[in-house]
Design an enzyme around this catalytic site. Structure first.
Site, PDB file in Angstrom:
ATOM      1  CB  CYS A 307      -0.826 -15.787   2.440  1.00 50.09           C
ATOM      2  SG  CYS A 307      -0.452 -14.117   2.016  1.00 50.09           S
ATOM      3  NE  ARG A 413      -3.706  -8.647  -3.770  1.00 44.46           N
ATOM      4  CZ  ARG A 413      -2.761  -9.367  -3.206  1.00 44.46           C
ATOM      5  NH1 ARG A 413      -2.979 -10.610  -2.894  1.00 44.46           N
ATOM      6  NH2 ARG A 413      -1.592  -8.835  -2.961  1.00 44.46           N
TER       7      ARG A 413
HETATM    8  P1  XMP Z   1       1.778  -9.465   6.004  1.00 46.30           P
HETATM    9  O1  XMP Z   1       2.691 -10.604   6.324  1.00 46.30           O
HETATM   10  O2  XMP Z   1       2.365  -8.137   6.272  1.00 46.30           O
HETATM   11  O3  XMP Z   1       1.557  -9.569   4.420  1.00 46.30           O
HETATM   12  O4  XMP Z   1       0.456  -9.665   6.666  1.00 46.30           O
HETATM   13  C1  XMP Z   1       0.810  -8.628   3.688  1.00 46.30           C
HETATM   14  C2  XMP Z   1       0.811  -9.028   2.228  1.00 46.30           C
HETATM   15  O5  XMP Z   1       0.123 -10.266   2.028  1.00 46.30           O
HETATM   16  C3  XMP Z   1      -0.421 -10.312   0.707  1.00 46.30           C
HETATM   17  N1  XMP Z   1      -1.826 -10.684   0.835  1.00 46.30           N
HETATM   18  C4  XMP Z   1      -2.292 -11.929   0.628  1.00 46.30           C
HETATM   19  N2  XMP Z   1      -1.670 -13.047   0.166  1.00 46.30           N
HETATM   20  N3  XMP Z   1      -3.705 -14.235   0.385  1.00 46.30           N
HETATM   21  C5  XMP Z   1      -2.409 -14.193   0.020  1.00 46.30           C
HETATM   22  O6  XMP Z   1      -1.870 -15.228  -0.432  1.00 46.30           O
HETATM   23  C6  XMP Z   1      -4.396 -13.146   0.837  1.00 46.30           C
HETATM   24  O7  XMP Z   1      -5.588 -13.213   1.151  1.00 46.30           O
HETATM   25  C7  XMP Z   1      -3.648 -11.925   0.951  1.00 46.30           C
HETATM   26  N4  XMP Z   1      -3.998 -10.655   1.314  1.00 46.30           N
HETATM   27  C8  XMP Z   1      -2.846  -9.945   1.243  1.00 46.30           C
HETATM   28  C9  XMP Z   1      -0.231  -8.943   0.102  1.00 46.30           C
HETATM   29  O8  XMP Z   1       0.868  -9.033  -0.785  1.00 46.30           O
HETATM   30  C10 XMP Z   1       0.053  -8.070   1.324  1.00 46.30           C
HETATM   31  O9  XMP Z   1       0.791  -6.909   1.001  1.00 46.30           O
END
Ligand code: XMP
Length: 494
Positions: A307, A413
């Site tokens: 993120c 999203r």
């Molecule tokens: P981890 O830490 O397991 O987190 O890699 C997965 C979660 O991150 C969120 N997610 C995002 N959040 N930008 C964001 O701010 C993104 O591009 C993004 N893609 C995923 C999502 O909640 C996921 O379950």
């Protein structure tokens, strides 16, 4: 000027705290890691992230077999996502109640195509009234020559001495019949001889091998699917038509009109389908989602490893504080747990988990399950590409808000589209990355749950409820964090 601006100024995340070891009479091997979410029991409290480099049918199948559950991503057309649900639901069954069948006049080529597409080793053959007249298995066609593929299946199927059983046959009775007759498939028929179900050796073996699997009442693996805010009713209808077990409103900011409306649309149309609303990080966010009808709430803004929301938008909340605040709010919204007890609305901690220790901490803060992306993206079953870089194996892992992923259908999203002369433009809130290749999912999940069990042992917690209620945390400094990791050595292997 907001006079209270600095009143709640400090928030903590996983690395800021440690679980305080407490009096313990529990052995890690004996603790219970079962959680119940919206009537769905998970013996492994892990949910895979709805991301296009994490959860498609293969990973959802593997994770459900290990006792967790997957959420299929939505960077797919409605039909393709519903097809993914269908694949998970067909991967394993107690009894297949609508078996795929063919009519006797179909060709061998039709049978080959059907069996290949559905990954099945045989197919019952029924007349136009649905009466079972034979069964065609791989064995019947093993030595067929090239020229035989336009011949009819009735020339090859087994029809003499077919072993069948009546509707209502239990799995145990079926097991005995399959064994006694040394057959692989047992069709179930009604009094008129019409095909009503199928029990296979493969399904029975799967149940024996994975007794902790997350199953629906018909013995099929459970699966969830993500939904956005733009095509809510159509997508929900198709996914529910494919018999998805629960829906997840998958957005970066869930305390918004769009998400509240999406929850309300689904709960109005399909009140029986559990819905996870999210993502939020505040008490007000939880209240709004639950009041709109959400059965569970997903927590986390900007915590994910891929993120960049916090950098790009300057918004978010460190994850431990977010879980704690949301779990406290959830305690004011009690729901029946199916066993006659009133329990708080479940909280799912989403993002930022990189080790099993983080999972333990998320539960101590009040989570009922943990969603992981990064921690699962490296497994064989994840869809990302495998790459060899400098002698090490990696798999691609990208944020759903990264430029690459937002060229797909999940762009809403983030709600950042701006009409430019060339079409909609998005501000990326995630990166495209890679993670270490991690081998088979089952091995990785047993490492993660092993760590959770170990943490429960240190906390003296026999259940996840004990972790919530009996455990203390201590805040640590930068020096404490350094001490927590291997230090003053040259690590050769981890
Ligand atoms: P981890 O830490 O397991 O987190 O890699 C997965 C979660 O991150 C969120 N997610 C995002 N959040 N930008 C964001 O701010 C993104 O591009 C993004 N893609 C995923 C999502 O909640 C996921 O379950």
């Amino acid at each position: 000027m907001n006079e209270e601006l600095f009143d709640h100024f400090e928030a903590l995340t996983f690395d800021d705290v440690l679980v305080v070891p407490g009096w313990s009479e529990v052995l890690p091997a004996e603790v219970q890691t079962t959680t119940v979410l919206g009537g769905i029991e998970l013996r492994t409290p892990l949910i895979s992230a709805a991301m296009d480099t994490v959860t498609e049918a293969p990973l959802a199948i593997s994770l459900a077999r290990e006792g967790g559950v997957g959420v299929l991503h939505r960077n797919l057309s409605i039909e393709d996502q519903a097809d993914q649900v269908d694949r998970v639901k067909r991967a394993q069954s107690g009894m297949i109640d609508r078996p795929i069948s063919l009519h006797p006049g179909a060709t061998l080529a039709d049978a080959e195509e059907l069996m290949g597409r559905n990954k099945i080793s045989g197919v019952p053959i029924c007349d136009p009234d649905g009466r079972l007249v034979g069964i065609l298995t791989n064995r019947d066609v093993r030595f067929c020559g090239e020229g035989e593929f336009d011949r009819k299946v009735s020339d090859f199927m087994t029809s003499e001495g077919l072993v069948t059983a009546p509707v209502g046959t239990s799995l145990d009775e079926a097991k005995q019949l399959l064994h006694r007759h040394r057959i692989e498939k047992l069709p179930l028929v009604d009094e008129a001889g019409r095909l009503r179900g199928l029990i296979t050796v493969k399904d029975i073996m799967k149940r024996i091998q994975k007794p902790d699997a997350t199953l629906d009442p018909r013995g099929r693996l459970r699966v969830g699917a993500a939904i956005g805010v733009t095509d809510v009713a159509q997508r929900a209808e198709a996914l529910i038509g494919a018999e998805v077990d629960f829906l997840v409103i998958d957005t970066a900011h869930g305390h918004t009109r769009g998400v509240i409306d999406a929850v309300a649309i689904i709960k109005k149309g399909w009140p029986e389908v559990p819905v996870i609303g999210g993502n939020v990080v505040t008490r007000e966010g939880v209240d709004a989602l639950v009041e709109a009808g959400a059965d569970m709430v997903k927590v986390g803004v900007g915590a994910g490893s891929i993120c960049t929301t916090r950098v790009v938008a300057g918004a978010g909340m460190p994850q431990m504080s977010a879980i704690f605040e949301c779990a406290r709010a959830a305690r004011e919204h009690l729901v029946a747990d199916g066993e006659g007890n009133a329990r708080p609305v479940p909280i799912i901690a989403d993002g930022g988990v990189v080790s099993s220790g983080d999972i333990v901490k998320a539960f101590v803060a009040g989570a009922d399950a943990v969603m992981v992306g990064n921690a699962l993206a490296g497994v064989d079953e994840a869809p990302g590409d495998l790459e060899l870089v400098d002698g090490a194996m990696w798999k691609t892992y990208r944020g759903m808000g990264s430029a690459g992923a937002m060229r797909g259908r999940a762009a809403d999203r983030y709600g950042t589209a701006q009409e430019a002369s060339g079409g909609a433009k998005h501000v990326a809130e995630g990166v495209e990355a890679r993670v270490r290749y991690a081998g088979a999912l089952s091995e990785l999940v047993s490492q993660l749950t092993g760590g959770l069990r170990s943490g429960m042992g240190y906390a003296g917690a026999a259940t996840l409820d004990d972790l919530h209620h009996r455990t203390r945390l201590v805040r640590i400094t930068g020096a404490g964090l350094r001490e927590s990791h291997p230090h003053d050595v040259d690590v050769l292997r981890d």
